[in-house]
Structures are given as C-alpha cells and as structure tokens.
Design a protein around this motif. Structure first.
Motif, PDB file in Angstrom:
ATOM      1  N   ILE A   5       0.866  -1.182   0.000  1.00  0.00           N
ATOM      2  CA  ILE A   5       0.000   0.000   0.000  1.00  0.00           C
ATOM      3  C   ILE A   5       0.902   1.231   0.000  1.00  0.00           C
ATOM      4  CG2 ILE A   5      -1.766   1.266   1.284  1.00  0.00           C
ATOM      5  CD1 ILE A   5      -2.624  -1.378   2.502  1.00  0.00           C
ATOM      6  N   PRO A   6       0.589   2.234  -0.805  1.00  0.00           N
ATOM      7  CA  PRO A   6       1.417   3.445  -0.814  1.00  0.00           C
ATOM      8  C   PRO A   6       1.525   4.058   0.596  1.00  0.00           C
ATOM      9  CG  PRO A   6      -0.129   3.482  -2.647  1.00  0.00           C
ATOM     10  CD  PRO A   6      -0.507   2.311  -1.773  1.00  0.00           C
ATOM     11  N   LYS A   7       2.698   4.618   0.893  1.00  0.00           N
ATOM     12  CA  LYS A   7       2.951   5.192   2.215  1.00  0.00           C
ATOM     13  C   LYS A   7       1.941   6.272   2.582  1.00  0.00           C
ATOM     14  CE  LYS A   7       7.873   4.229   2.428  1.00  0.00           C
ATOM     15  NZ  LYS A   7       9.223   4.764   2.554  1.00  0.00           N
ATOM     16  N   ASP A   8       1.569   7.108   1.590  1.00  0.00           N
ATOM     17  CA  ASP A   8       0.632   8.184   1.900  1.00  0.00           C
ATOM     18  C   ASP A   8      -0.744   7.634   2.290  1.00  0.00           C
ATOM     19  OD1 ASP A   8       0.357   7.505  -0.954  1.00  0.00           O
ATOM     20  OD2 ASP A   8      -1.041   9.197  -1.050  1.00  0.00           O
ATOM     21  N   VAL A   9      -1.120   6.511   1.719  1.00  0.00           N
ATOM     22  CA  VAL A   9      -2.404   5.893   2.069  1.00  0.00           C
ATOM     23  C   VAL A   9      -2.356   5.357   3.501  1.00  0.00           C
ATOM     24  CG1 VAL A   9      -4.011   4.019   1.515  1.00  0.00           C
ATOM     25  CG2 VAL A   9      -2.996   5.371  -0.326  1.00  0.00           C
ATOM     26  N   VAL A  10      -1.243   4.723   3.858  1.00  0.00           N
ATOM     27  CA  VAL A  10      -1.086   4.217   5.223  1.00  0.00           C
ATOM     28  C   VAL A  10      -1.119   5.378   6.211  1.00  0.00           C
ATOM     29  CG1 VAL A  10       0.450   3.006   6.828  1.00  0.00           C
ATOM     30  CG2 VAL A  10       0.156   2.155   4.497  1.00  0.00           C
ATOM     31  N   GLU A  11      -0.455   6.466   5.884  1.00  0.00           N
ATOM     32  CA  GLU A  11      -0.459   7.636   6.770  1.00  0.00           C
ATOM     33  C   GLU A  11      -1.878   8.201   6.920  1.00  0.00           C
ATOM     34  OE1 GLU A  11       2.049   8.529   8.714  1.00  0.00           O
ATOM     35  OE2 GLU A  11       3.086   6.818   7.823  1.00  0.00           O
ATOM     36  N   SER A  12      -2.621   8.228   5.836  1.00  0.00           N
ATOM     37  CA  SER A  12      -4.011   8.698   5.905  1.00  0.00           C
ATOM     38  C   SER A  12      -4.862   7.764   6.756  1.00  0.00           C
ATOM     39  CB  SER A  12      -4.614   8.808   4.503  1.00  0.00           C
ATOM     40  OG  SER A  12      -3.980   9.820   3.766  1.00  0.00           O
ATOM     41  N   LEU A  13      -4.662   6.466   6.600  1.00  0.00           N
ATOM     42  CA  LEU A  13      -5.388   5.493   7.421  1.00  0.00           C
ATOM     43  C   LEU A  13      -5.088   5.702   8.904  1.00  0.00           C
ATOM     44  CD1 LEU A  13      -4.866   2.298   5.245  1.00  0.00           C
ATOM     45  CD2 LEU A  13      -7.087   3.279   5.833  1.00  0.00           C
ATOM     46  N   LYS A  14      -3.799   5.910   9.219  1.00  0.00           N
ATOM     47  CA  LYS A  14      -3.400   6.136  10.609  1.00  0.00           C
ATOM     48  C   LYS A  14      -4.047   7.393  11.171  1.00  0.00           C
ATOM     49  CE  LYS A  14       1.089   3.798  10.425  1.00  0.00           C
ATOM     50  NZ  LYS A  14       2.548   3.975  10.463  1.00  0.00           N
ATOM     51  N   ALA A  15      -4.161   8.435  10.357  1.00  0.00           N
ATOM     52  CA  ALA A  15      -4.755   9.696  10.816  1.00  0.00           C
ATOM     53  C   ALA A  15      -6.263   9.579  11.009  1.00  0.00           C
ATOM     54  CB  ALA A  15      -4.428  10.809   9.816  1.00  0.00           C
ATOM     55  N   ILE A  16      -6.931   8.824  10.137  1.00  0.00           N
ATOM     56  CA  ILE A  16      -8.395   8.719  10.171  1.00  0.00           C
ATOM     57  C   ILE A  16      -8.888   7.697  11.190  1.00  0.00           C
ATOM     58  CG2 ILE A  16     -10.415   8.037   8.767  1.00  0.00           C
ATOM     59  CD1 ILE A  16      -9.316  10.805   8.107  1.00  0.00           C
ATOM     60  N   GLN A  37      -4.829  -0.824  10.751  1.00  0.00           N
ATOM     61  CA  GLN A  37      -5.126  -2.133  10.172  1.00  0.00           C
ATOM     62  C   GLN A  37      -6.593  -2.502  10.355  1.00  0.00           C
ATOM     63  OE1 GLN A  37      -2.212  -4.788  11.839  1.00  0.00           O
ATOM     64  NE2 GLN A  37      -0.660  -4.187  10.349  1.00  0.00           N
ATOM     65  N   ALA A  38      -7.137  -2.188  11.514  1.00  0.00           N
ATOM     66  CA  ALA A  38      -8.560  -2.464  11.752  1.00  0.00           C
ATOM     67  C   ALA A  38      -9.427  -1.628  10.817  1.00  0.00           C
ATOM     68  CB  ALA A  38      -8.914  -2.178  13.206  1.00  0.00           C
ATOM     69  N   LEU A  39      -9.041  -0.382  10.590  1.00  0.00           N
ATOM     70  CA  LEU A  39      -9.783   0.476   9.667  1.00  0.00           C
ATOM     71  C   LEU A  39      -9.691  -0.066   8.244  1.00  0.00           C
ATOM     72  CD1 LEU A  39     -11.389   3.010   8.951  1.00  0.00           C
ATOM     73  CD2 LEU A  39      -9.211   4.261   8.873  1.00  0.00           C
ATOM     74  N   LEU A  40      -8.511  -0.501   7.846  1.00  0.00           N
ATOM     75  CA  LEU A  40      -8.332  -1.083   6.519  1.00  0.00           C
ATOM     76  C   LEU A  40      -9.219  -2.306   6.335  1.00  0.00           C
ATOM     77  CD1 LEU A  40      -6.871  -1.106   3.798  1.00  0.00           C
ATOM     78  CD2 LEU A  40      -5.020  -2.357   4.899  1.00  0.00           C
ATOM     79  N   LYS A  41      -9.271  -3.175   7.338  1.00  0.00           N
ATOM     80  CA  LYS A  41     -10.141  -4.361   7.261  1.00  0.00           C
ATOM     81  C   LYS A  41     -11.597  -3.956   7.138  1.00  0.00           C
ATOM     82  CE  LYS A  41      -7.556  -6.487  10.610  1.00  0.00           C
ATOM     83  NZ  LYS A  41      -7.335  -7.354  11.754  1.00  0.00           N
ATOM     84  N   ALA A  42     -11.988  -2.895   7.869  1.00  0.00           N
ATOM     85  CA  ALA A  42     -13.372  -2.434   7.791  1.00  0.00           C
ATOM     86  C   ALA A  42     -13.700  -1.913   6.395  1.00  0.00           C
ATOM     87  CB  ALA A  42     -13.621  -1.341   8.834  1.00  0.00           C
TER      88      ALA A  42
END
Length: 78
Positions: free
Chosen positions: A8-19, A29-34
């Motif tokens: 997954i692109p780094k910027d996407v992971v950073e956005s996931l972590k922020a959201i 990771q839980a958000l990604l699974k959701a």
C-alpha cells in the motif's frame, strides 16, 4: 483469520493512521479491514445477491445450463 502481504502506498497508510482514531478504530489495520469488508459486502449485494444473480438461479432451476448462463452474462457485460 489468515495473514496476507499487501503493498500500500505510504501516503495511504499515513491517511489510514490519521483517520482511524476519528472513526473509533485503535489502529489503521482495523480500519483497513473495515473498508475492505464494506466494499466487499456492497459488491456482493450487487453481484452475488442482486437481480442478475437471482435471474441466473431461476434459469438454472428451469434447466438452463450454467455454461449458457455464464456465456450470456459475459456477452451482456460487454
């Protein structure tokens, strides 16, 4: 559960972590699974349980071969 590796692109992971905390998740990771589950269930509703799938099942019950139904479905998607 099963483990997978997903690039997954780094910027996407950073956005996931922020959201994630804003949506009530403890981590990205839980958000990604959701997100994956939501998209999958939405697509299943359309493709696996929608009108086309119900029509295909009705045709199979009436003796139309699965091969013929698949061929017609492929042609209709074009």
């Amino acid at each position: 559960m099963t483990s997978i590796t997903l690039r997954i692109p780094k910027d996407v992971v950073e956005s996931l972590k922020a959201i994630a905390p804003h949506k009530g998740f403890s981590g990205y990771q839980a958000l990604l699974k959701a997100y994956i589950s939501e998209g999958l269930r939405r697509d299943e509703a359309v493709h696996a349980f929608g009108p086309a799938a119900r029509l295909a099942e009705a045709l199979k019950k009436r003796g139309v071969s699965a091969k013929l139904i698949d061929e017609a479905a492929k042609e209709a998607r074009m």
